[in-house]
Design a protein around this motif. Structure first.
Motif, PDB file in Angstrom:
ATOM      1  N   ILE A   1       3.972  10.863   2.422  1.00  0.00           N
ATOM      2  CA  ILE A   1       3.108   9.858   1.800  1.00  0.00           C
ATOM      3  C   ILE A   1       3.126   8.583   2.633  1.00  0.00           C
ATOM      4  N   ILE A   2       4.312   8.164   3.019  1.00  0.00           N
ATOM      5  CA  ILE A   2       4.454   6.926   3.797  1.00  0.00           C
ATOM      6  C   ILE A   2       3.720   7.044   5.129  1.00  0.00           C
ATOM      7  N   LEU A   3       3.913   8.154   5.818  1.00  0.00           N
ATOM      8  CA  LEU A   3       3.263   8.322   7.119  1.00  0.00           C
ATOM      9  C   LEU A   3       1.744   8.386   6.980  1.00  0.00           C
ATOM     10  N   SER A   4       1.250   8.938   5.875  1.00  0.00           N
ATOM     11  CA  SER A   4      -0.200   9.062   5.723  1.00  0.00           C
ATOM     12  C   SER A   4      -0.881   7.726   5.459  1.00  0.00           C
ATOM     13  N   VAL A   5      -0.188   6.774   4.849  1.00  0.00           N
ATOM     14  CA  VAL A   5      -0.829   5.486   4.553  1.00  0.00           C
ATOM     15  C   VAL A   5      -0.347   4.341   5.431  1.00  0.00           C
ATOM     16  N   SER A   6       0.648   4.584   6.267  1.00  0.00           N
ATOM     17  CA  SER A   6       1.153   3.518   7.148  1.00  0.00           C
ATOM     18  C   SER A   6       0.135   3.225   8.230  1.00  0.00           C
ATOM     19  N   LYS A   7      -0.008   1.958   8.509  1.00  0.00           N
ATOM     20  CA  LYS A   7      -0.935   1.542   9.558  1.00  0.00           C
ATOM     21  C   LYS A   7      -0.207   0.750  10.619  1.00  0.00           C
ATOM     22  N   SER A   8       1.003   1.193  10.942  1.00  0.00           N
ATOM     23  CA  SER A   8       1.739   0.446  11.965  1.00  0.00           C
ATOM     24  C   SER A   8       1.072   0.669  13.316  1.00  0.00           C
ATOM     25  N   ASN A   9       0.991  -0.370  14.039  1.00  0.00           N
ATOM     26  CA  ASN A   9       0.318  -0.361  15.321  1.00  0.00           C
ATOM     27  C   ASN A   9       1.365  -0.679  16.392  1.00  0.00           C
ATOM     28  N   ASN A  10       1.463   0.177  17.387  1.00  0.00           N
ATOM     29  CA  ASN A  10       2.480  -0.029  18.428  1.00  0.00           C
ATOM     30  C   ASN A  10       2.301  -1.354  19.154  1.00  0.00           C
ATOM     31  N   SER A  11       1.059  -1.814  19.319  1.00  0.00           N
ATOM     32  CA  SER A  11       0.865  -3.095  20.005  1.00  0.00           C
ATOM     33  C   SER A  11       1.426  -4.242  19.170  1.00  0.00           C
TER      34      SER A  11
ATOM     35  N   ARG B   1       0.833  -1.211   0.000  1.00  0.00           N
ATOM     36  CA  ARG B   1       0.000   0.000   0.000  1.00  0.00           C
ATOM     37  C   ARG B   1       0.867   1.261   0.000  1.00  0.00           C
ATOM     38  N   ILE B   2       2.063   1.184   0.565  1.00  0.00           N
ATOM     39  CA  ILE B   2       2.978   2.321   0.540  1.00  0.00           C
ATOM     40  C   ILE B   2       3.499   2.536  -0.880  1.00  0.00           C
ATOM     41  N   ILE B   3       3.868   1.448  -1.546  1.00  0.00           N
ATOM     42  CA  ILE B   3       4.326   1.537  -2.934  1.00  0.00           C
ATOM     43  C   ILE B   3       3.217   2.112  -3.805  1.00  0.00           C
ATOM     44  N   TYR B   4       1.984   1.611  -3.640  1.00  0.00           N
ATOM     45  CA  TYR B   4       0.845   2.123  -4.416  1.00  0.00           C
ATOM     46  C   TYR B   4       0.657   3.618  -4.195  1.00  0.00           C
ATOM     47  N   ALA B   5       0.768   4.051  -2.953  1.00  0.00           N
ATOM     48  CA  ALA B   5       0.567   5.469  -2.636  1.00  0.00           C
ATOM     49  C   ALA B   5       1.638   6.340  -3.290  1.00  0.00           C
ATOM     50  N   ILE B   6       2.881   5.924  -3.195  1.00  0.00           N
ATOM     51  CA  ILE B   6       3.970   6.691  -3.810  1.00  0.00           C
ATOM     52  C   ILE B   6       3.801   6.715  -5.322  1.00  0.00           C
ATOM     53  N   GLU B   7       3.483   5.554  -5.920  1.00  0.00           N
ATOM     54  CA  GLU B   7       3.267   5.490  -7.366  1.00  0.00           C
ATOM     55  C   GLU B   7       2.132   6.410  -7.793  1.00  0.00           C
ATOM     56  N   ALA B   8       1.039   6.406  -7.044  1.00  0.00           N
ATOM     57  CA  ALA B   8      -0.121   7.232  -7.399  1.00  0.00           C
ATOM     58  C   ALA B   8       0.219   8.720  -7.348  1.00  0.00           C
ATOM     59  N   VAL B   9       0.908   9.151  -6.317  1.00  0.00           N
ATOM     60  CA  VAL B   9       1.256  10.573  -6.195  1.00  0.00           C
ATOM     61  C   VAL B   9       2.222  10.981  -7.308  1.00  0.00           C
ATOM     62  N   ILE B  10       3.197  10.139  -7.601  1.00  0.00           N
ATOM     63  CA  ILE B  10       4.134  10.441  -8.685  1.00  0.00           C
ATOM     64  C   ILE B  10       3.393  10.467 -10.021  1.00  0.00           C
ATOM     65  N   ASP B  11       2.492   9.510 -10.239  1.00  0.00           N
ATOM     66  CA  ASP B  11       1.703   9.477 -11.470  1.00  0.00           C
ATOM     67  C   ASP B  11       0.892  10.761 -11.626  1.00  0.00           C
ATOM     68  N   ILE B  12       0.272  11.211 -10.567  1.00  0.00           N
ATOM     69  CA  ILE B  12      -0.507  12.456 -10.609  1.00  0.00           C
ATOM     70  C   ILE B  12       0.403  13.640 -10.914  1.00  0.00           C
ATOM     71  N   ALA B  13       1.583  13.672 -10.299  1.00  0.00           N
ATOM     72  CA  ALA B  13       2.532  14.759 -10.569  1.00  0.00           C
ATOM     73  C   ALA B  13       2.955  14.762 -12.037  1.00  0.00           C
ATOM     74  N   LEU B  14       3.175  13.590 -12.603  1.00  0.00           N
ATOM     75  CA  LEU B  14       3.636  13.488 -13.991  1.00  0.00           C
ATOM     76  C   LEU B  14       2.524  13.730 -15.008  1.00  0.00           C
TER      77      LEU B  14
END
Length: 149
Positions: free
Chosen positions: A80-90, A7-20
């Motif tokens: 981008i990474i922080l906005s889509v990351s779902k890391s859970n401290n537990s 999901r992080i790769i998808y998010a980065i790809e999508a933002v770059i695609d939109i920029a391009l």
């Protein structure tokens, strides 16, 4: 080598695609999905998360789609990474449940993670955009339009 969540790769790809590919009209999610090979159901969820976190702006209607919410130079890869990351401290605490992992591995991983975010916080979408545009052999290079009549 560390694995990066898809999901992080998808998010980065999508933002770059939109920029391009952004221009007069916003970029539609179907176009992004086709160009990048991202499943539509994952892409839409990812795009909505990026909108919620002020990385993208969604425009509704027949000519709707997505645009960057800020200038390319103000969107960092780490944002981008922080906005889509779902890391859970537990979840992380469950990983570090032995003496070695608590006192040796966790601090090491924490240090590596911090350094990685520092590096990713120095790379903007504009940096990636310029890299793509300057790479003359790539299909995403913007084509010049000639309006001669």
């Amino acid at each position: 080598m560390f694995k990066i969540q898809k999901r992080i790769i998808y998010a980065i790809e999508a933002v770059i695609d939109i920029a391009l590919n952004s221009g007069i009209n916003p970029v539609q999610n179907i176009s992004i999905a086709k160009r990048q090979g991202i499943p539509k159901r994952y892409l839409e969820q990812t795009l909505q998360t990026l909108v919620k976190n002020n990385i993208l702006v969604a425009l509704r209607g027949p000519n709707g789609g997505y645009r960057l919410a800020k200038e390319r130079r103000k969107i960092m890869i780490s944002d981008i990474i922080l906005s889509v990351s779902k890391s859970n401290n537990s979840e992380l605490k469950d990983l570090y449940n032995t003496e070695i992992s608590k006192f040796l591995i966790e601090p090491m991983i924490t240090k590596v993670t911090k350094k990685t975010y520092e590096l990713l916080n120095s790379i903007s979408i504009d940096d990636v955009y310029k890299l793509a545009i300057n790479n003359k052999n790539q299909h995403w290079k913007k084509k010049k339009v000639d309006f001669v009549i």
